[in-house]
Design a protein around this motif. Sequence first.
Motif, short mmCIF file in Angstrom:
data_model
loop_
_atom_site.label_atom_id
_atom_site.label_comp_id
_atom_site.label_asym_id
_atom_site.label_seq_id
_atom_site.Cartn_x
_atom_site.Cartn_y
_atom_site.Cartn_z
N GLY A 1 24.12 7.05 30.54
CA GLY A 1 24.44 6.89 31.41
C GLY A 1 23.41 6.37 32.17
N MET A 2 22.06 6.43 31.58
CA MET A 2 21.24 6.19 31.93
C MET A 2 20.57 4.84 32.63
SD MET A 2 17.63 6.48 33.31
CE MET A 2 17.24 8.03 32.37
N MET A 3 20.65 4.84 34.20
CA MET A 3 21.05 4.04 35.02
C MET A 3 19.11 2.53 34.74
SD MET A 3 24.21 4.31 35.84
CE MET A 3 24.32 3.12 37.06
N ASP A 4 18.18 3.15 34.75
CA ASP A 4 17.40 2.07 34.66
C ASP A 4 17.24 1.88 32.95
OD1 ASP A 4 15.30 1.10 34.47
OD2 ASP A 4 14.06 2.40 35.91
N GLU A 5 17.77 0.59 33.16
CA GLU A 5 17.37 0.12 31.63
C GLU A 5 15.98 -0.10 31.37
OE1 GLU A 5 17.24 -5.16 32.79
OE2 GLU A 5 18.96 -3.66 33.08
N ARG A 6 15.22 0.44 32.44
CA ARG A 6 13.59 -0.28 31.22
C ARG A 6 13.45 1.37 30.33
NH1 ARG A 6 10.02 0.55 36.85
NH2 ARG A 6 11.34 1.91 36.99
N PHE A 7 15.02 2.65 30.67
CA PHE A 7 14.08 3.67 30.02
C PHE A 7 15.61 3.91 28.70
CE2 PHE A 7 12.29 4.63 33.57
CZ PHE A 7 10.46 5.00 33.12
N ALA A 8 16.78 2.92 29.21
CA ALA A 8 18.26 3.81 28.61
C ALA A 8 17.24 3.30 26.80
CB ALA A 8 19.24 1.53 28.28
N ARG A 9 18.36 4.52 26.41
CA ARG A 9 17.73 4.71 25.05
C ARG A 9 16.50 5.38 24.37
NH1 ARG A 9 21.68 4.34 20.42
NH2 ARG A 9 20.45 3.91 19.00
N ALA A 10 15.68 5.55 25.82
CA ALA A 10 13.89 6.61 25.50
C ALA A 10 13.97 7.15 24.82
CB ALA A 10 13.86 5.76 26.64
N VAL A 11 12.90 7.64 24.66
CA VAL A 11 11.95 9.17 23.61
C VAL A 11 11.20 9.34 24.03
CG1 VAL A 11 11.93 10.45 22.22
CG2 VAL A 11 13.85 9.05 21.42
N ASN B 1 4.87 10.39 12.19
CA ASN B 1 5.67 10.17 11.33
C ASN B 1 7.43 9.19 10.97
OD1 ASN B 1 3.37 11.13 10.05
ND2 ASN B 1 3.40 12.93 10.06
N THR B 2 7.90 9.74 12.11
CA THR B 2 8.45 8.63 12.43
C THR B 2 8.53 6.97 12.33
OG1 THR B 2 9.95 11.09 12.20
CG2 THR B 2 11.64 8.90 13.17
N ALA B 3 10.02 5.99 12.06
CA ALA B 3 10.11 5.12 12.42
C ALA B 3 10.39 4.93 13.65
CB ALA B 3 10.52 4.03 11.07
N ALA B 4 9.97 4.06 14.80
CA ALA B 4 10.49 4.48 15.84
C ALA B 4 11.77 3.76 16.16
CB ALA B 4 8.86 3.19 16.67
N ASP B 5 12.70 2.89 15.16
CA ASP B 5 14.13 2.78 15.88
C ASP B 5 14.52 3.89 15.60
OD1 ASP B 5 13.41 2.72 13.21
OD2 ASP B 5 14.67 1.11 12.21
N VAL B 6 13.98 4.91 14.56
CA VAL B 6 15.21 6.12 14.42
C VAL B 6 14.60 7.97 15.40
CG1 VAL B 6 15.46 5.46 11.87
CG2 VAL B 6 14.03 6.78 12.63
N ARG B 7 13.62 7.26 16.13
CA ARG B 7 13.44 8.53 16.70
C ARG B 7 14.40 9.10 17.62
NH1 ARG B 7 7.71 6.15 17.43
NH2 ARG B 7 6.50 7.37 16.00
N TYR B 8 15.18 8.10 18.35
CA TYR B 8 16.36 8.19 19.50
C TYR B 8 17.83 9.05 18.85
CZ TYR B 8 20.04 7.95 23.02
OH TYR B 8 21.13 8.07 24.09
N GLU B 9 17.95 8.75 17.59
CA GLU B 9 19.03 9.83 17.05
C GLU B 9 17.87 10.73 16.07
OE1 GLU B 9 18.54 7.05 16.86
OE2 GLU B 9 20.48 5.64 17.06
N MET B 10 16.90 10.54 16.14
CA MET B 10 16.26 12.22 15.16
C MET B 10 16.56 13.20 16.15
SD MET B 10 12.48 12.91 13.17
CE MET B 10 12.75 12.74 11.48
N ALA B 11 15.19 12.40 17.29
CA ALA B 11 15.96 13.25 18.80
C ALA B 11 16.34 14.32 19.02
CB ALA B 11 14.48 12.79 20.03
N LEU B 12 18.22 13.08 19.10
CA LEU B 12 19.22 13.90 19.55
C LEU B 12 19.93 15.05 18.06
CD1 LEU B 12 21.41 10.95 20.55
CD2 LEU B 12 20.42 12.23 22.16
N ARG B 13 19.22 14.16 17.43
CA ARG B 13 19.86 15.60 16.31
C ARG B 13 18.89 16.61 16.70
NH1 ARG B 13 20.70 11.47 12.82
NH2 ARG B 13 23.07 10.46 12.17
N ARG B 14 18.17 17.00 17.09
CA ARG B 14 17.12 18.33 17.19
C ARG B 14 17.90 18.58 18.73
NH1 ARG B 14 11.15 17.13 16.07
NH2 ARG B 14 11.68 16.46 13.58
N ILE B 15 18.57 18.06 18.90
CA ILE B 15 18.94 19.13 20.47
C ILE B 15 20.09 19.52 19.94
CG2 ILE B 15 20.19 18.80 22.46
CD1 ILE B 15 17.78 16.56 23.16
N GLY B 16 20.65 18.94 18.70
CA GLY B 16 22.15 19.05 17.88
C GLY B 16 23.09 18.67 18.62
#
Length: 203
Positions: A25-35, A175-190
């Motif tokens: 729901g991030m309203m600021d598109e500059r930070f949509a899906r940002a890690v 050591n993680t490709a930029a395009d998978v950091r979002y998914e990886m970070a979410l999985r870290r949170i569970g």
Amino acid sequence: MGSHLSPYGTESTYLDGQLLVAMPGMMDERFARAVIFICAHSSEGAMGIILNRPAANVTMPDLLVQLEIVPELERIRLPQKVGNMQVLMGGPVETSRGFVLHSPDFHLAQSTLPIDDGICLTATIDILRAIAAGRGPENAVLALGYAGWGAGQLEMEMQANGWLNTPADAEIVFNTAADVRYEMALRRIGIEPAMLSMEAGHA
């Protein structure tokens, strides 16, 4: 990273060395899906580096030539590791300035800020000279610009469920490709990314 008393008398912990992960729901598109890796956070505000926005059409050798650290004719002699170094758009503030997140095996007095055990920040041109000469840190990413928050602003965004946070580590930063950091970070949170996107419309 210590705990500090907030103005409300309750304990709040500053987020240096943590990852912020944008909620759907991030309203600021500059930070949509940002890690975002938080480099500094205090009662005066916060600053961090977006980790999953690669700089379009900019390579580390390009920047070293533009900054006149390396002559154009010498760029082909740069170590392969330098050519492969990630260049990120770190945020909307000071986008012409470079910020290097790196491993703690490199340190410049008065310039390098240790953030946690495995990650430091240096924002002077000297680290780029060292990298070009093969004397830089073992692991590094360069970000152009940063994300900044004023006093209390990040706390308000957290309370409004704009962000989740999780401890960072060198693996996800270096050591993680930029395009998978979002998914990886979410999985870290569970959180499974697919579940989050399905639930986004049912807040």
